[in-house]
Design a protein around this motif. Structure first.
Motif, PDB file in Angstrom:
ATOM      1  N   SER A  15      -0.165  -4.017   3.335  1.00  0.00           N
ATOM      2  CA  SER A  15      -1.591  -4.156   2.990  1.00  0.00           C
ATOM      3  C   SER A  15      -2.004  -5.550   2.552  1.00  0.00           C
ATOM      4  N   THR A  16      -1.270  -6.562   2.950  1.00  0.00           N
ATOM      5  CA  THR A  16      -1.698  -7.925   2.609  1.00  0.00           C
ATOM      6  C   THR A  16      -2.734  -8.457   3.592  1.00  0.00           C
ATOM      7  N   GLN A  17      -2.905  -7.772   4.718  1.00  0.00           N
ATOM      8  CA  GLN A  17      -3.921  -8.172   5.682  1.00  0.00           C
ATOM      9  C   GLN A  17      -4.292  -6.963   6.538  1.00  0.00           C
ATOM     10  N   GLY A  18      -5.248  -7.151   7.433  1.00  0.00           N
ATOM     11  CA  GLY A  18      -5.597  -6.119   8.391  1.00  0.00           C
ATOM     12  C   GLY A  18      -6.192  -4.870   7.781  1.00  0.00           C
ATOM     13  N   TYR A 188      -9.562  -5.375  15.395  1.00  0.00           N
ATOM     14  CA  TYR A 188      -9.464  -6.836  15.365  1.00  0.00           C
ATOM     15  C   TYR A 188      -8.923  -7.299  14.019  1.00  0.00           C
ATOM     16  N   SER A 189      -7.641  -7.052  13.831  1.00  0.00           N
ATOM     17  CA  SER A 189      -6.951  -7.500  12.622  1.00  0.00           C
ATOM     18  C   SER A 189      -6.555  -8.963  12.781  1.00  0.00           C
ATOM     19  N   GLU A 190      -6.007  -9.535  11.718  1.00  0.00           N
ATOM     20  CA  GLU A 190      -5.612 -10.940  11.765  1.00  0.00           C
ATOM     21  C   GLU A 190      -4.576 -11.205  12.851  1.00  0.00           C
ATOM     22  N   GLU A 229     -13.625  -3.158  13.642  1.00  0.00           N
ATOM     23  CA  GLU A 229     -13.329  -3.981  12.478  1.00  0.00           C
ATOM     24  C   GLU A 229     -12.433  -3.198  11.510  1.00  0.00           C
ATOM     25  N   PRO A 230     -11.480  -3.858  10.843  1.00  0.00           N
ATOM     26  CA  PRO A 230     -10.623  -3.153   9.884  1.00  0.00           C
ATOM     27  C   PRO A 230     -11.403  -2.342   8.855  1.00  0.00           C
ATOM     28  N   ALA A 231     -12.546  -2.869   8.402  1.00  0.00           N
ATOM     29  CA  ALA A 231     -13.348  -2.165   7.398  1.00  0.00           C
ATOM     30  C   ALA A 231     -13.866  -0.832   7.915  1.00  0.00           C
ATOM     31  N   GLU A 232     -14.026  -0.714   9.236  1.00  0.00           N
ATOM     32  CA  GLU A 232     -14.532   0.537   9.804  1.00  0.00           C
ATOM     33  C   GLU A 232     -13.469   1.624   9.774  1.00  0.00           C
ATOM     34  N   ILE A 233     -12.207   1.248   9.905  1.00  0.00           N
ATOM     35  CA  ILE A 233     -11.108   2.200   9.708  1.00  0.00           C
ATOM     36  C   ILE A 233     -10.984   2.527   8.218  1.00  0.00           C
ATOM     37  N   ALA A 234     -11.131   1.504   7.391  1.00  0.00           N
ATOM     38  CA  ALA A 234     -10.975   1.671   5.943  1.00  0.00           C
ATOM     39  C   ALA A 234     -12.010   2.632   5.361  1.00  0.00           C
ATOM     40  N   SER A 235     -13.191   2.652   5.910  1.00  0.00           N
ATOM     41  CA  SER A 235     -14.233   3.548   5.386  1.00  0.00           C
ATOM     42  C   SER A 235     -13.799   5.005   5.489  1.00  0.00           C
TER      43      SER A 235
END
Length: 263
Positions: A15-18, A188-190, A229-235
């Motif tokens: 969890s340091t990125q993406g 689209y992760s790092e 976007e990663p935030a869309e999975i995170a939601s």
């Protein structure tokens, strides 16, 4: 909406990125305590600092662990406090022809992508069950159903996660513990961004042109016609971490942008 996460503690592998970092960010915004994880202490410290910079009240810490190293995993399990939310996110991927994959590579992918979730769940799920509350979430991929021909080893591990999650959910009957899986789409992760930028430069086209070409060639059925976007999975992961999601258990939920052609 208050997701009622202020008293909860989460551990997110890789969890340091993406996607993992995006989940950490959203859980912190909801007031949860979050323990992040990366392979090196340097990356962990940098990620913790970034999260605190963006959220001064963030209750975040980190533990460095290489999930290919059993000794480091055992140290991690000994160091973890009481965990309410486990996000099994750590994973590796690459593109490679099936005929070129060695036994060692197959074992490495299974060790990191699958055994990480097995070991963490084996240590933490029984404690959740004894307390009567908990959340276990596996971050899988649409590649676990629609196996890419040049990533069969990766797709295999994402399919295995579906079986693991489904089986574990059956242990949670008559409790407030849930086990679910998210099927993410092309994100689209790092790491993906770096690869796309390199290919675009080599082909002397813009990054946006490269992104569109990849979507058209590899995911023509995507309904959103772009990378997620990663935030869309995170939601979705953040909602599944919440007490509000109690009626969702043993489920595989899609956040694939409509890439999969299934009902």
């Amino acid at each position: 909406m208050d997701l009622q996460l202020k008293s909860k503690t989460a551990f997110i592998s890789g969890s340091t990125q993406g996607i993992g970092s995006a989940i950490a960010r959203q859980l912190l915004a909801e007031g949860a305590r979050v323990i992040i994880n990366g392979r090196t202490q340097e990356k962990v410290d940098e990620a913790v600092a970034n999260l605190k910079r963006d959220n001064s009240s963030a209750k975040v810490s980190g533990i460095a662990t290489d999930f290919a190293n059993t000794d480091e995993i055992n140290k991690l399990l000994s160091a973890l406090p009481e965990i309410d939310i486990l996000i099994n996110n750590v994973g590796i991927f690459d593109l490679k022809d099936f005929s070129e994959l060695t036994d060692e590579e197959w074992y490495r992918f299974f060790e990191i992508n699958v055994m990480s979730g097995i070991r963490l769940s084996r240590a933490l799920l029984p404690k959740m069950l004894s307390r009567g509350w908990g959340r276990v979430i596996f971050i899988s991929s649409e590649s676990g159903l629609n196996i890419p021909e040049n990533m069969i080893h990766y797709g295999m591990t994402k399919t295995a996660m579906l079986s693991l999650s489904n089986g574990l959910s059956k242990l949670t009957k008559n409790t407030a513990v849930t086990v679910n899986t998210i099927l993410g789409g092309p994100t689209y992760s790092e790491g993906v961004a770096q690869a796309v930028e390199q290919i675009a430069q080599a082909q002397n086209i813009t990054v946006e042109q490269m992104k569109q070409a990849i979507m058209q060639n590899t995911n023509p059925h995507s309904l959103i016609q772009r990378f997620i976007e990663p935030a869309e999975i995170a939601s979705l992961a953040t909602y599944l971490s919440s007490p509000l999601s109690i009626a969702t258990n043993g489920a595989t939920l899609r956040a694939d942008g409509g890439t999969l052609q299934v009902i």
